[in-house]
Write a protein that holds these residues in place. Structure first.
Motif, PDB file in Angstrom:
ATOM      1  N   LEU A  88      -3.104 128.634  92.697  1.00  0.00           N
ATOM      2  CA  LEU A  88      -4.032 129.735  92.535  1.00  0.00           C
ATOM      3  C   LEU A  88      -4.346 130.966  93.978  1.00  0.00           C
ATOM      4  O   LEU A  88      -5.091 130.135  94.345  1.00  0.00           O
ATOM      5  N   ASP A  89      -4.106 132.244  94.326  1.00  0.00           N
ATOM      6  CA  ASP A  89      -4.482 132.536  95.444  1.00  0.00           C
ATOM      7  C   ASP A  89      -5.645 132.525  94.783  1.00  0.00           C
ATOM      8  O   ASP A  89      -6.828 133.151  95.323  1.00  0.00           O
ATOM      9  N   LYS A  90      -5.258 134.027  93.674  1.00  0.00           N
ATOM     10  CA  LYS A  90      -6.511 134.697  92.835  1.00  0.00           C
ATOM     11  C   LYS A  90      -6.602 135.350  91.906  1.00  0.00           C
ATOM     12  O   LYS A  90      -5.564 134.600  91.301  1.00  0.00           O
ATOM     13  N   VAL A  91      -7.996 135.379  91.290  1.00  0.00           N
ATOM     14  CA  VAL A  91      -7.609 136.147  90.015  1.00  0.00           C
ATOM     15  C   VAL A  91      -8.150 137.253  89.771  1.00  0.00           C
ATOM     16  O   VAL A  91      -9.446 137.669  90.660  1.00  0.00           O
ATOM     17  N   VAL A  92      -7.629 138.338  89.652  1.00  0.00           N
ATOM     18  CA  VAL A  92      -8.231 139.901  89.523  1.00  0.00           C
ATOM     19  C   VAL A  92      -8.490 139.883  88.247  1.00  0.00           C
ATOM     20  O   VAL A  92      -7.777 139.689  87.576  1.00  0.00           O
ATOM     21  N   VAL A  93     -10.030 140.149  87.422  1.00  0.00           N
ATOM     22  CA  VAL A  93     -10.501 140.403  86.028  1.00  0.00           C
ATOM     23  C   VAL A  93     -10.367 142.655  86.094  1.00  0.00           C
ATOM     24  O   VAL A  93     -11.744 143.225  86.841  1.00  0.00           O
ATOM     25  N   LEU A 107      -7.181 140.855  80.450  1.00  0.00           N
ATOM     26  CA  LEU A 107      -7.724 142.001  81.709  1.00  0.00           C
ATOM     27  C   LEU A 107      -7.453 141.251  82.656  1.00  0.00           C
ATOM     28  O   LEU A 107      -8.287 141.230  84.110  1.00  0.00           O
ATOM     29  N   ILE A 108      -7.628 139.419  82.759  1.00  0.00           N
ATOM     30  CA  ILE A 108      -7.101 139.012  83.643  1.00  0.00           C
ATOM     31  C   ILE A 108      -6.460 138.638  84.271  1.00  0.00           C
ATOM     32  O   ILE A 108      -5.046 138.306  83.245  1.00  0.00           O
ATOM     33  N   LYS A 109      -6.070 138.447  85.605  1.00  0.00           N
ATOM     34  CA  LYS A 109      -4.692 138.245  86.135  1.00  0.00           C
ATOM     35  C   LYS A 109      -4.486 137.489  87.481  1.00  0.00           C
ATOM     36  O   LYS A 109      -4.894 137.861  88.176  1.00  0.00           O
ATOM     37  N   PRO A 110      -3.948 136.587  87.238  1.00  0.00           N
ATOM     38  CA  PRO A 110      -3.987 135.205  87.905  1.00  0.00           C
ATOM     39  C   PRO A 110      -2.514 135.733  89.321  1.00  0.00           C
ATOM     40  O   PRO A 110      -1.529 136.471  88.711  1.00  0.00           O
ATOM     41  N   ILE A 111      -3.274 136.243  90.444  1.00  0.00           N
ATOM     42  CA  ILE A 111      -2.395 135.942  91.441  1.00  0.00           C
ATOM     43  C   ILE A 111      -1.781 134.353  92.185  1.00  0.00           C
ATOM     44  O   ILE A 111      -2.424 133.627  92.552  1.00  0.00           O
ATOM     45  N   TRP A 112      -0.775 134.340  92.284  1.00  0.00           N
ATOM     46  CA  TRP A 112       0.181 132.936  92.315  1.00  0.00           C
ATOM     47  C   TRP A 112       0.448 132.217  93.940  1.00  0.00           C
ATOM     48  O   TRP A 112       1.030 133.784  94.409  1.00  0.00           O
ATOM     49  N   ARG A 113       0.230 131.698  94.067  1.00  0.00           N
ATOM     50  CA  ARG A 113       0.374 131.046  95.408  1.00  0.00           C
ATOM     51  C   ARG A 113       2.054 130.855  95.502  1.00  0.00           C
ATOM     52  O   ARG A 113       2.829 131.226  96.752  1.00  0.00           O
TER      53      ARG A 113
END
Length: 114
Positions: A88-93, A107-113
Motif C-alpha cells: 500500500l502506497d497511501k490511502v486517500v480519504v 470515501l476511502i481509496k487505497p493506492i496500491w504499490r
C-alpha cells in the motif's frame, strides 16, 4: 542486500564533516559538497533498506497468496503493518458528506504499490 553498517559509516562521515566545519578545519563550500554527496548516498541506502524490508515481509506469501488470507487473523500488528507497507502506497480519504455521521467506506481509496 543493503548493509546497515554502511549506513552507520555514512552517517558518521556526515558528523565528522560537520564537526570539521564547526571547528574551522574545512570551509563552507567543502562542507556543503561533502554533505550533499554523503546525504545523497544515505538517502539512496535508506530507500534500498525500505524496499528490502517490504520485500521481506511478503516473501512467505509470494507463491501462495491464499496462505496470507488464512493467516491474517493470527499475524501480529507489526507483521500486518509490514505487509501493508509493502503493498500500500497511501490511502486517500475523500471529504465526508456534511451532516452524515456514518462511516462510508466508499470515501476511502487505497493506492496500491503493486
Amino acid at each position: 542486500a543493503p548493509d546497515l553498517s554502511d549506513l552507520g559509516s555514512l552517517e558518521g562521515q556526515l558528523e565528522t564533516f560537520a564537526r570539521d566545519h564547526a571547528k574551522g578545519r574545512i570551509g563552507r563550500r567543502e562542507w556543503l559538497a561533502a554533505r550533499d554527496e554523503l546525504q545523497a548516498r544515505v538517502d539512496a541506502l535508506q530507500a534500498s533498506i525500505r524496499r528490502e524490508q517490504r520485500t521481506t515481509a511478503l516473501t512467505p506469501y509470494v507463491h501462495d497468496p491464499g496462505t496470507l488470507a488464512k493467516r491474517w487473523a493470527t499475524l501480529t500488528v507489526d507483521e500486518r503493518r509490514a505487509i501493508l507497507k509493502a503493498v500500500l502506497d497511501k490511502v486517500v480519504v475523500h471529504p465526508a458528506v456534511p451532516g452524515r455521521n456514518k462511516f462510508d467506506p466508499t470515501l476511502i481509496k487505497p493506492i496500491w504499490r503493486i
